[in-house]
Design a protein around this motif. Structure first.
Motif, PDB file in Angstrom:
ATOM      1  N   ASN A 220       2.550 -43.725 -35.862  1.00 30.07           N
ATOM      2  CA  ASN A 220       3.300 -44.694 -36.662  1.00 30.07           C
ATOM      3  C   ASN A 220       4.373 -45.394 -35.838  1.00 30.07           C
TER       4      ASN A 220
ATOM      5  N   TRP B  26      -8.353 -47.798 -45.370  1.00 33.84           N
ATOM      6  CA  TRP B  26      -7.145 -46.982 -45.426  1.00 33.84           C
ATOM      7  C   TRP B  26      -6.515 -47.034 -46.820  1.00 33.84           C
TER       8      TRP B  26
ATOM      9  N   ILE C 145       0.662 -38.160 -36.322  1.00 36.75           N
ATOM     10  CA  ILE C 145       0.710 -39.401 -37.096  1.00 36.75           C
ATOM     11  C   ILE C 145       2.103 -40.014 -36.976  1.00 36.75           C
TER      12      ILE C 145
ATOM     13  N   ARG D 229      -5.278 -43.127 -39.849  1.00 33.86           N
ATOM     14  CA  ARG D 229      -4.619 -42.804 -41.111  1.00 33.86           C
ATOM     15  C   ARG D 229      -5.663 -42.545 -42.197  1.00 33.86           C
TER      16      ARG D 229
END
Lengths: 239, 220, 59
Positions: free
Chosen positions: A15, C39, A11, A220
Motif C-alpha cells: 500500500n 478487487w 500489504i 489485494r
C-alpha cells in the motif's frame, strides 16, 4: 525474508508503494507518449513505423520481467514457504500474458511495413509467441484444480521448470532462425540515437511502474479471496 | 530384486497385458504422419523436404498421447499412492520414466524408419533421425513425467498437459529435425545431435526432481 | 490543419502505428479496469460475508 512473509505486513508495504508506482506510471506516460509519438525523430530507414518500437519493446521487456517475477516468487513459495509469494505469481500471470500479447500484436503491425508480411519467423517474436503459450498453460494449470492450493503448488513447479526452459527455448529458436535465414531481416540494424533511447527508456519505466501498480491491486483481490475462502469455511463449520 | 527393477518390470508387464494401448499410440503415429502426405500431395520432392519434421512432430504428439499411462492410470486406481508411500520418490519417478520410454518410445523408434521412408526421406537422413530420436525421446518422457504429474487430479488434464508440454518440447523438435536436414544437405549434423545430448543431460538431472515435487503435492 | 493531417498519416503508416498504440492501450487499460473491478467485487463479497457472520453471532 520472513518479515515480509506476513500478509498484513506485506500489504502494508504494498500500500505504501502503490501511490509512488502509480505516480511514476502516470508521469512516464504523460512525458513518454508525446516524446514517442511527436517529438522523437522518424528513423532514417523505417520512417514513422519506428514509433511502434516505443510500445513493442517495453511490452516485450515486461513479458520477460513478469515471468522472472513469477519464477522468483514460485521459488520463494516452494522453498521458503513464503505465504504471499504464490499470490504474487497468481496476480502477475494474466498481466504477463497481456504484455506478451501486446508485444506480439505490435510486432506483427511493425512487421507488415518492415518485412512486407505480418509474420516472419523472427527469433525474438517467435520466442515471445512460445512464452505466451507458456503463460496460457500456466494460467490454465492454476485454475485447473478444485483446491486452489494444489493449483498454486503445481503452477509454481511449472514456473520453475519453465524458468530453465525459457532460455533454452530462446536459444533454440535463435539458432533455428539463423539456420533458415533467407529473407529475414532482424531488428538489429536499428541504431538508437539519444532522441529515440530517451522515450524508449521512459516508456519502459512507465510499463514497469504500471505493472507494479496493477499487480498490487490484483494482490489485494487475491488476499481478499483467500480471506473469503477462510471465512466461508468457518461459516460452514459454525452452521 | 531392486525396487527400481521391480517397478520397471511391473509397468512392462502391465504394458504387455494392455498391449492395445501401445498399438493405438503406434497407429496414431503412422496415421498422423500419413495424413501429411494427403495434405501436401504425394510429390516426392515436397514430401522429402518435410519428412523429418513430420516424423518428429508426430512422434512428439504420440508421446503426448501416451502420457496418461505414466501416472494417471495408477493415480485413478490408488496404486500410485501406495507406491509413493512405500518407495523412495526419486527411484519411483526414474523407474516410471524408464518404463514409459521403453513402452512408448522404443516401439515408435521401430516404426519411425518405415514412416520416414514412406514419406520419401532420403537415406542419408535416416541415421541422424534414429540417433536424434534415441537422444530426444528420453527428454520427451522426462518432461512428460513432469507434466503428467502436475495435472494429476486436474480438470481437463489430458488437454492441459498438451498445452503445458508442447512449448517445452520445441527445442527437442528444432534440434531433432535440424540434425536430419543438416545430414541431407551435408551441413554438419553433429552439432544438433550434440545439443540434443546436452539437453538430455539437463533434462535427466532436473526433471526427476520436479516430478517428485509434483507427485508429492498431488498425492498428499 | 494540414500539418495535423500529415502528422496523423504517419508517413503513410498510420494504420500500423496507431493500431499498435491502440492495442497497447486496450491491453493496459483493460488489465487495469478488470483488476480494479475484481478487487472491488472481492471487497463487497468480503463485507457481505462479514455481515452474515455478525448476523450469525447475534442469533
Amino acid at each position: 525474508m520472513h518479515k515480509y512473509a506476513n500478509p498484513t505486513q506485506f500489504i502494508r508495504i504494498a500500500n505504501a508503494v502503490l501511490p509512488w508506482s502509480t505516480a511514476i506510471a502516470v508521469a512516464a506516460f504523460v512525458i513518454g507518449l508525446p516524446l514517442a509519438l511527436v517529438f522523437s525523430p522518424p528513423d532514417y530507414q523505417q520512417g514513422e513505423t519506428v514509433r511502434i518500437m516505443y510500445v513493442h519493446v517495453p511490452a516485450a521487456w515486461m513479458s520477460l520481467m513478469v515471468y522472472m517475477v513469477i519464477a522468483g516468487s514460485s521459488a520463494a513459495f516452494l522453498i521458503w514457504r513464503h505465504t504471499v509469494a504464490h499470490l504474487i505469481a497468481r496476480a502477475s500471470a494474466p498481466l504477463g500474458a497481456m504484455f506478451a500479447a501486446v508485444c506480439l500484436i505490435s510486432g506483427m503491425l511493425w512487421g507488415q511495413p518492415m518485412w512486407g508480411t505480418f509474420w516472419v519467423w523472427d527469433a525474438r517474436l517467435t520466442s515471445v509467441l512460445i512464452l505466451f503459450f507458456i503463460y496460457i498453460g500456466y494460467i490454465a494449470l492454476l485454475d485447473a484444480f478444485d483446491d486452489p492450493e494444489r493449483g498454486d503448488r503445481a503452477a509454481a513447479i511449472l514456473a520453475l521448470v519453465g524458468s530453465v526452459n525459457v532460455p533454452i527455448i530462446h536459444f533454440s529458436v535463435e539458432w533455428w532462425s539463423t539456420l533458415h535465414q533467407g529473407t529475414i531481416i532482424t531488428m538489429d540494424g536499428l541504431t538508437l540515437s539519444g532522441d529515440m533511447a530517451r522515450p524508449l527508456l521512459i516508456m519502459v519505466a512507465g510499463f514497469t511502474a504500471f505493472y507494479v501498480s496493477v499487480v498490487i491491486i490484483r494482490l489485494r483481490a487475491e488476499l481478499l479471496a483467500a480471506k473469503i475462502r477462510n471465512a466461508r469455511q468457518s461459516l460452514a463449520a459454525a452452521e | 530384486m531392486s525396487v527400481f527393477a521391480a517397478i520397471v518390470r511391473r509397468d512392462l508387464k502391465l504394458a504387455v497385458r494392455h498391449a492395445g494401448d501401445t498399438a493405438v499410440v503406434l497407429a496414431f503415429f503412422v496415421i498422423a504422419a500419413i495424413l501429411f502426405a494427403f495434405g501436401v500431395g504425394p510429390e516426392a520432392g515436397v514430401l522429402a523436404r518435410i519428412a523429418a519434421g513430420v516424423v518428429w512432430t508426430t512422434a512428439l504428439l504420440s508421446v503426448l498421447m501416451s502420457l496418461d499411462r505414466l501416472f494417471a492410470a495408477d493415480f485413478d486406481d490408488g496404486s500410485l499412492e501406495q507406491l509413493v508411500i512405500s518407495t523412495d520418490h526419486l527411484v519411483l519417478v526414474v523407474a516410471k520414466v524408464v518404463a514409459h520410454w521403453l513402452v512408448t518410445a522404443v516401439p515408435l523408434m521401430v516404426v519411425a524408419p518405415v514412416v520416414a521412408l514412406a514419406l520419401q526421406l532420403p537415406n542419408t537422413g535416416l541415421a541422424p533421425l534414429m540417433i536424434g530420436l534415441g537422444l530426444g525421446t528420453p527428454i520427451l518422457s522426462l518432461l512428460g513425467a513432469v507434466g503428467s504429474a502436475l495435472v494429476l487430479g486436474a480438470r481437463r488434464g489430458s488437454v492441459l498437459v498438451a498445452v503445458l508440454l508442447l512449448p517445452l518440447y520445441v527445442p527437442v523438435l528444432i534440434f531433432g529435425a535440424a540434425a536430419v536436414e543438416a545430414a541431407i544437405t551435408g551441413t554438419g549434423h553433429v552439432l544438433p545431435l550434440q545439443v540434443l545430448a546436452g539437453l538430455l543431460l539437463v533434462a535427466a538431472s532436473l526433471c526427476p526432481w520436479a516430478t517428485v515435487a509434483a507427485l508429492r503435492s498431488a498425492v498428499e | 490543419m494540414d500539418q495535423l493531417v500529415t502528422y496523423f498519416a504517419m508517413g503513410g503508416y498510420a494504420v500500423f502505428v496507431w493500431s499498435s498504440y491502440a492495442a497497447a492501450a486496450i491491453g493496459l487499460v483493460g488489465a487495469l479496469v478488470l483488476s480494479w473491478q475484481g478487487w472491488k467485487a472481492r471487497e463487497r463479497e468480503f463485507e457481505d460475508l462479514r455481515a452474515a457472520r455478525r448476523g450469525q453471532e447475534t442469533q
